[in-house]
Design a protein around this motif. Structure first.
Motif, PDB file in Angstrom:
ATOM      1  N   LEU A  48       0.744  -1.130  -0.018  1.00 42.21           N
ATOM      2  CA  LEU A  48      -0.131  -0.067  -0.074  1.00 42.21           C
ATOM      3  C   LEU A  48       1.161   1.168   0.031  1.00 42.21           C
TER       4      LEU A  48
ATOM      5  N   ARG B 159       1.220   4.113   2.595  1.00 39.68           N
ATOM      6  CA  ARG B 159       1.307   3.754   4.065  1.00 39.68           C
ATOM      7  C   ARG B 159       2.667   3.270   4.255  1.00 39.68           C
TER       8      ARG B 159
ATOM      9  N   GLU C 184       2.789  -0.426   8.734  1.00 39.61           N
ATOM     10  CA  GLU C 184       1.411  -0.373   8.460  1.00 39.61           C
ATOM     11  C   GLU C 184       1.061  -1.388   7.328  1.00 39.61           C
TER      12      GLU C 184
ATOM     13  N   ARG D  82       1.341  -4.678   9.069  1.00 42.06           N
ATOM     14  CA  ARG D  82       0.365  -5.024  10.179  1.00 42.06           C
ATOM     15  C   ARG D  82      -0.853  -4.960   9.416  1.00 42.06           C
ATOM     16  N   PHE D  83      -1.086  -4.816   8.009  1.00 43.43           N
ATOM     17  CA  PHE D  83      -2.246  -4.924   7.252  1.00 43.43           C
ATOM     18  C   PHE D  83      -2.555  -6.131   6.896  1.00 43.43           C
TER      19      PHE D  83
ATOM     20  N   PRO E 212      -2.052  -8.090  11.676  1.00 43.42           N
ATOM     21  CA  PRO E 212      -2.412  -7.187  12.529  1.00 43.42           C
ATOM     22  C   PRO E 212      -1.910  -7.457  14.025  1.00 43.42           C
TER      23      PRO E 212
END
Lengths: 225, 248
Positions: free
Chosen positions: A110, A113, A117, A120-121, A124
């Motif tokens: 992404l 991001r 992040e 963790r997408f 998580p």
């Protein structure tokens, strides 16, 4: 350095070992990508798919991840010699039943991001500090961890995508050209972390050089289309 | 310093507005045309007079509330419909003729039909809703269809939960199309909503005040109310964009 032979497959199955069986798989679009390809990947082993560009390495990884269907042949998980998931030809085995960690060739991050992040997408449950520490082991310092990955170099993106796949709790870890665009130092960092954190998973990666496969202690599987 | 100001985009835009206000002033000074065109000064004077009355604020609240209700309803229904028609082809085929009908039938036809079927109290909301719905639905659906397929596949491989996918993957990619669509729909809501009020004349609305200005040939009132509508439309658009920027 060891290469997979036809005996490996027979011995593996006969010895009632667990692993992933690929049998006579053919995949064709407008041309044949894979033709009657067979291999047996022992559970917990590390394998390197090698072959020229366009030989079907990525297609094979996508098939194992359940993202492609075979025109003929089959893909099975064997547990103690017994075929557990044995779909018919062309059937995409249920990826929901087996967890697969995939490092895509195109990174697929992404872009707006940051690295933490992005990881963790997919995972998580991992805390930020642990991810920052592991990114540090891959040569990405804490300051860089908070930048959007759009500002990352190709090599940094590659390592982030690799860590995302590595941390994902899976039975099978598929790495499509994990060393692409990495210098020797960063390639060694990736290999060190892979061997340290693979935790008994079956790892199948694609590589272009024998040295890369050798450094991972991988069994070479030749794919010739 | 002076050169910097002259070359600044804001300065150029201000100059363009001043140019057109000057043209407006010249037209209002013509002998015949001047009877029908209130001057900028007269318009502003009338606007200040209106601002001093409680009825002005009631009309502004009445119309804004109804137009924005219709618009927000269209945003909710349009977005949901965009998602459903993207997911289910049969629903797209089913709703396509209705959307095409709404887009092509003149707004006046809908207003008259609505006046026959409904009370004029609900007219503004209904017309704003109807005119905004196809714009939101079509553009948001296009935005969803253009979501990066590779990222969607990645999210599937990692079994990312729906709320997380929506927040991190779909919303950032659909937001530009959503912003453009809703901004356009908002301006349509104002135009069509006011048109509906002028025809239906719900009591206490801006449309009713415009109609009264027309009947009494009160051009300063007409111009002042038109200016109010323009300002309300610009203000609501700016607020809406700010709100969306916060989501981003």
């Amino acid at each position: 350095m060891r290469e997979m032979s036809g005996n490996d497959m027979e011995n593996g199955i006969n010895a009632s070992k667990s692993g992933l069986l690929v049998l006579d798989v053919t995949i064709a679009y407008d041309h044949v990508v894979l033709e009657k390809f067979s291999a047996w990947f022992k559970e917990g082993g590390v394998y390197a798919l090698m072959g020229p560009s366009g030989s079907g390495k990525t297609t094979l990884l996508r098939l194992l991840a359940g993202l492609e269907t075979a025109d003929s042949g089959r893909v099975c998980w064997t547990e103690n010699g017994i075929e557990k998931l044995c779909p018919e030809a062309g059937y995409m085995y249920d990826i929901a039943s087996k967890q697969v960690g995939f490092c895509f060739q195109e990174d697929r991050l992404l872009e707006n991001r940051n690295a933490v992040e992005n990881i963790r997408f997919a995972v998580p449950e991992y805390n930020q500090e642990e991810i920052i520490r592991l990114l540090g082991e891959l040569g990405i310092d804490e300051q860089e961890c908070h930048k959007p990955v759009a500002d990352f170099s190709g090599g940094m993106k590659r390592r982030t995508a690799f860590l995302r796949a590595l941390l994902y709790p899976s039975d099978l870890l598929l790495l499509d050209e994990p060393f692409k665009g990495l210098d020797e130092e960063n390639r060694d960092r990736v290999i060190q972390l892979l061997l340290k954190r693979k935790d008994g998973r079956t790892v199948i990666l694609t590589a272009h050089e024998d040295a890369e496969a050798d450094a991972c202690g991988a069994v070479i599987v030749r794919v010739s289309g | 310093m002076l050169r910097d100001i002259i070359h600044h985009k804001r300065f150029k835009q201000s100059m363009a507005i001043l140019f057109w206000v000057a043209i407006w002033q010249i037209l209002s000074m013509q002998r015949i045309l001047g009877l029908f065109v209130a001057s900028p000064v007269e318009t502003l004077q009338r606007l200040f007079e209106l601002c001093g009355t409680g009825r002005f604020y009631l009309s502004v609240l009445y119309t804004s509330g109804r137009i924005l209700t219709g618009f927000l309803l269209a945003v909710c229904v349009g977005t949901l419909l965009a998602f459903l028609t993207w997911k289910y082809e049969w629903l797209e085929i089913l709703t396509e003729p209705v959307m095409r009908l709404i887009r092509t039938v003149p707004v006046v036809s809908f207003i008259i039909l609505a006046l026959i079927l409904l009370s004029s109290r609900y007219l503004t909301q209904l017309i704003s809703f109807l005119m905004s719905l196809p714009i939101v639905c079509m553009n948001v659906k296009t935005g969803i269809s253009h979501t990066d397929r590779e990222l969607v596949e990645m999210a599937e491989i990692f079994h990312v939960s729906w709320p997380r996918k929506l927040r991190r993957l779909y919303v950032p990619q659909v937001l530009p199309a959503f912003t453009t669509a809703t901004s356009l729909a908002l301006s349509f809501s104002w135009k069509s909503g006011i048109a509906a009020e002028v025809i239906g004349m719900p009591t206490g609305s801006i449309g009713e005040r415009l109609q009264q200005a027309k009947v009494y040939l009160n051009t300063p009132d007409l111009f002042a109310w038109t200016l109010v509508i323009v300002l309300l439309s610009i203000l609501s658009d700016k607020l809406w964009r700010k709100l969306l920027a916060c989501v981003k």
